[in-house]
Structure formats: structure tokens, C-alpha cells
Design a protein around this motif. Structure first.
Motif, PDB file in Angstrom:
ATOM      1  N   VAL A   1     -15.644 -10.481  -1.844  1.00  0.00           N
ATOM      2  CA  VAL A   1     -14.440 -10.437  -1.014  1.00  0.00           C
ATOM      3  C   VAL A   1     -14.770  -9.685   0.267  1.00  0.00           C
ATOM      4  O   VAL A   1     -15.770  -8.958   0.345  1.00  0.00           O
ATOM      5  N   GLU A   2     -13.920  -9.837   1.283  1.00  0.00           N
ATOM      6  CA  GLU A   2     -14.115  -9.108   2.531  1.00  0.00           C
ATOM      7  C   GLU A   2     -13.430  -7.752   2.485  1.00  0.00           C
ATOM      8  O   GLU A   2     -13.991  -6.731   2.840  1.00  0.00           O
ATOM      9  N   TYR A   3     -12.174  -7.764   2.038  1.00  0.00           N
ATOM     10  CA  TYR A   3     -11.405  -6.534   1.828  1.00  0.00           C
ATOM     11  C   TYR A   3     -11.042  -6.485   0.345  1.00  0.00           C
ATOM     12  O   TYR A   3     -10.411  -7.417  -0.166  1.00  0.00           O
ATOM     13  N   GLY A   4     -11.411  -5.415  -0.327  1.00  0.00           N
ATOM     14  CA  GLY A   4     -11.066  -5.265  -1.729  1.00  0.00           C
ATOM     15  C   GLY A   4      -9.997  -4.214  -1.925  1.00  0.00           C
ATOM     16  O   GLY A   4     -10.022  -3.155  -1.296  1.00  0.00           O
ATOM     17  N   CYS A   5      -9.014  -4.499  -2.794  1.00  0.00           N
ATOM     18  CA  CYS A   5      -7.942  -3.546  -3.117  1.00  0.00           C
ATOM     19  C   CYS A   5      -7.946  -3.240  -4.599  1.00  0.00           C
ATOM     20  O   CYS A   5      -8.208  -4.119  -5.432  1.00  0.00           O
ATOM     21  N   GLU A   6      -7.641  -1.990  -4.924  1.00  0.00           N
ATOM     22  CA  GLU A   6      -7.526  -1.551  -6.305  1.00  0.00           C
ATOM     23  C   GLU A   6      -6.365  -0.565  -6.401  1.00  0.00           C
ATOM     24  O   GLU A   6      -6.163   0.250  -5.496  1.00  0.00           O
ATOM     25  N   ALA A   7      -5.588  -0.646  -7.478  1.00  0.00           N
ATOM     26  CA  ALA A   7      -4.399   0.194  -7.651  1.00  0.00           C
ATOM     27  C   ALA A   7      -4.676   1.338  -8.626  1.00  0.00           C
ATOM     28  O   ALA A   7      -5.412   1.172  -9.605  1.00  0.00           O
ATOM     29  N   PHE A   8      -4.069   2.497  -8.361  1.00  0.00           N
ATOM     30  CA  PHE A   8      -4.193   3.676  -9.213  1.00  0.00           C
ATOM     31  C   PHE A   8      -2.807   4.298  -9.378  1.00  0.00           C
ATOM     32  O   PHE A   8      -2.000   4.280  -8.443  1.00  0.00           O
ATOM     33  N   PRO A   9      -2.494   4.861 -10.551  1.00  0.00           N
ATOM     34  CA  PRO A   9      -1.175   5.468 -10.755  1.00  0.00           C
ATOM     35  C   PRO A   9      -0.924   6.619  -9.781  1.00  0.00           C
ATOM     36  O   PRO A   9      -1.828   7.410  -9.485  1.00  0.00           O
ATOM     37  N   LEU A  10       0.295   6.705  -9.293  1.00  0.00           N
ATOM     38  CA  LEU A  10       0.723   7.781  -8.390  1.00  0.00           C
ATOM     39  C   LEU A  10       1.916   8.484  -9.020  1.00  0.00           C
ATOM     40  O   LEU A  10       2.940   7.858  -9.291  1.00  0.00           O
ATOM     41  N   LYS A  11       1.792   9.764  -9.264  1.00  0.00           N
ATOM     42  CA  LYS A  11       2.859  10.533  -9.894  1.00  0.00           C
ATOM     43  C   LYS A  11       3.892  10.981  -8.858  1.00  0.00           C
ATOM     44  O   LYS A  11       3.570  11.157  -7.683  1.00  0.00           O
ATOM     45  N   ALA A  12       5.106  11.192  -9.305  1.00  0.00           N
ATOM     46  CA  ALA A  12       6.178  11.658  -8.417  1.00  0.00           C
ATOM     47  C   ALA A  12       6.120  13.171  -8.251  1.00  0.00           C
ATOM     48  O   ALA A  12       5.526  13.895  -9.059  1.00  0.00           O
ATOM     49  N   ASP A  13       6.733  13.645  -7.159  1.00  0.00           N
ATOM     50  CA  ASP A  13       6.938  15.083  -6.918  1.00  0.00           C
ATOM     51  C   ASP A  13       5.629  15.880  -6.926  1.00  0.00           C
ATOM     52  O   ASP A  13       5.539  16.969  -7.506  1.00  0.00           O
ATOM     53  N   GLU A  14       4.608  15.328  -6.269  1.00  0.00           N
ATOM     54  CA  GLU A  14       3.365  16.058  -6.078  1.00  0.00           C
ATOM     55  C   GLU A  14       3.013  16.068  -4.587  1.00  0.00           C
ATOM     56  O   GLU A  14       3.699  15.444  -3.783  1.00  0.00           O
TER      57      GLU A  14
END
Length: 293
Positions: A44-57
Motif C-alpha cells: 500500500v502507499e499509505y497504511g492505517c492501523e487502529a489502536f484503542p484510545l481511553k477516555a479522560d487521559e
């Protein structure tokens, strides 16, 4: 569009990431994407990956790890929901980063640049609900065979609580009036002296009003909205009815009596239209009210 003012210790085991907060409430979050994504038949040219993001940090630092001459640039963003359920997906199209919403940019890095450590006792607020970090990498297809097994790697330093001195800052044209400018905020020459004086005059009568009438997008129910909620201290006795409507609008059955409004010249918010009139505001726009059955 209205905006509200209200913003890891890690072990790496075979590519897995384990987040552990230490006794100071600080931990590091490692965002990694394999460089093999950018070579081979399915590259791919641009690769994306998701990671959990917690609230109130609070994000306190962005640090690229390793010799980063094997990618063009790395961007860290925030989404309610990733565009794809795949582990890694092609996201050269900006509309293919988040699903149904636009990405919130948090940090961008280009080849050869340093990381970014925020000043002491400051941090970027992650929001009041769990979401996702999106790591977007613009990779190179000419990397050496030795680098193919490596990772594009961004480390985030995160605080789990605000602490007594933790704060957030803003860089908009109102930050001088609210006294919440970031240390590197630009000097907003577009804000005229007259406008700044009117902002300060209004804000002397402002307070943090609790959120009512269900939910407001972008506002935590436990928090409030900073707005003008009272008339001037010296107010004509012949207009006490208007003063009462400004300060006690909960008894009205007319939604237009309790919807907040924003003054067009200064951008200052008022508790309702009556508070705007009390403060001699002539041009305002009402906040959007939606009802759901």
C-alpha cells in the motif's frame, strides 16, 4: 458549527503491546505498523492501523522510535470508529481513515524531525469517551531487505489523570480573553482591540453552566459550558422580567427561551437569547436543537 470550551510502562512481546501504568499515573502507548506493508505484491502507499484510545487521559509526548529514514511521514489521529475492520488498510484517500466522521489530527511527523514533548503539567485531553488512535504511515517501497522486518514506531506518553496542575490550552482567537492560550499560540492580529474589550466585558459575567435537556455533542454530562448567564450588575428596574428570563429560564415551555446563543462579533456564548438582549447584543445565532423520539 459550535465548539465548546470546556482538550505508557510498555512491554513488547512478538509484536504485542501490553500497557502498564506506573505509580505516578503515567504509561507509554506504542503505536507500530510493519514496514512489510509497503513492499511486495500487496503493498500500500499509505497504511492505517487502529489502536484503542481511553477516555479522560492526557497525551504528554509523541516520540518516533528508531532510525526513521524508512518512511516519509507518520500521522497520529483520532476517530470514533476506524474506516476498516482490517488490521491494516490502504488509506491514501483521506475519507478512508475514519468511518462516517472526519479524523481529528493529533500529531504529524516527517522524516528527520524530532518528537514533541509538551511543557510540564500540560497535556492533550483524549475526550470523555473511548475512541481509537489511528496511526497513518506514508511508507517507502525502496527500503532494504533488512528493514522489511522492522516497524514504523511512534511512542506516546500518557497521563491517566490530570493532577492538580494539569491543564489544557487552546490556540484560537478567544484564548487571550479566556486566558488559556498554549505557550506557542500565535499572536492573533485579526482580533481587534474593540473585539477583545467586548469579549472581556462579557466574560466578567460568565460562569460554567451545567448541561441540561439531554445530551450535547462534544460535552461531558458531568461538566458544563462556559457562557454568560446574567445581565449587567446595574440593570433597569423596568426590565426585571427580562432579567428573570435570563437567569431562570427553566420554567418556560418555549425551547427558544432556553437554547444558548452565540454573539456573532465576539464569538462569546450566552445562556439564552434573553441574556444576550440583557447585555445589549443585537446579532446572535441560536445553537442547534434536535429532538429525538
Amino acid at each position: 458549527m459550535l465548539t465548546y470550551r470546556a482538550i505508557l510502562t510498555v512491554s513488547m512481546v512478538c509484536g504485542a503491546v501490553i500497557d502498564r501504568a506506573d505509580d505516578t499515573g503515567v504509561y507509554y502507548k506504542h503505536l507500530t505498523l510493519p514496514l512489510s506493508t509497503f513492499v511486495g505484491e500487496n503493498k500500500v502507499e499509505y497504511g492505517c492501523e487502529a489502536f484503542p484510545l481511553k477516555a479522560d487521559e492526557y497525551i504528554a509526548e509523541y516520540l518516533p522510535i528508531g532510525e526513521r529514514d524508512d518512511v516519509h511521514h507518520i500521522t497520529v489521529g483520532m476517530c470514533d470508529e476506524p474506516y476498516s475492520d482490517a488490521a491494516i488498510w490502504e488509506c491514501v484517500d483521506p475519507n478512508h481513515v475514519c468511518k462516517n466522521t472526519k479524523r481529528v489530527f493529533l500529531y504529524s511527523w516527517t522524516n528527520g524531525a524530532p518528537g514533541w514533548t509538551l511543557p510540564k503539567d500540560t497535556g492533550i485531553y483524549t475526550g470523555d469517551r473511548a475512541r481509537h488512535f489511528i496511526l497513518q504511515v506514508h511508507g517507502r517501497d525502496d527500503i532494504s531487505d533488512e528493514c522489511v522486518a522492522e516497524f514504523a514506531h511512534m511512542r506516546l506518553k500518557i497521563r491517566t489523570n490530570s493532577g492538580k496542575t494539569m491543564m489544557f490550552c487552546l490556540c484560537d482567537s478567544l484564548c487571550e480573553s479566556y486566558d488559556d492560550c498554549c505557550y506557542n499560540a500565535k499572536n492573533f492580529t485579526k482580533t481587534s482591540l474593540k473585539q477583545a474589550k467586548e469579549q472581556l466585558t462579557f466574560l466578567e459575567k460568565a460562569s460554567c453552566e451545567a448541561v441540561k435537556y439531554g445530551q450535547m455533542d462534544g460535552v461531558n454530562k458531568k461538566k458544563g459550558i462556559f457562557m454568560v448567564s446574567s445581565p449587567p450588575k446595574i440593570y433597569p428596574s423596568t426590565k426585571l422580567d427580562l432579567k428573570q428570563k435570563c437567569e431562570n429560564n427553566m420554567t418556560s415551555d418555549d425551547p427558544n427561551d432556553f437554547v444558548p446563543v452565540t454573539e456573532l462579533f465576539t464569538g462569546v456564548a450566552f445562556k439564552n437569547r434573553h441574556c444576550a438582549v440583557c447585555n445589549h447584543v443585537q446579532d446572535w445565532v441560536s445553537w442547534m436543537l434536535e429532538t429525538h423520539c
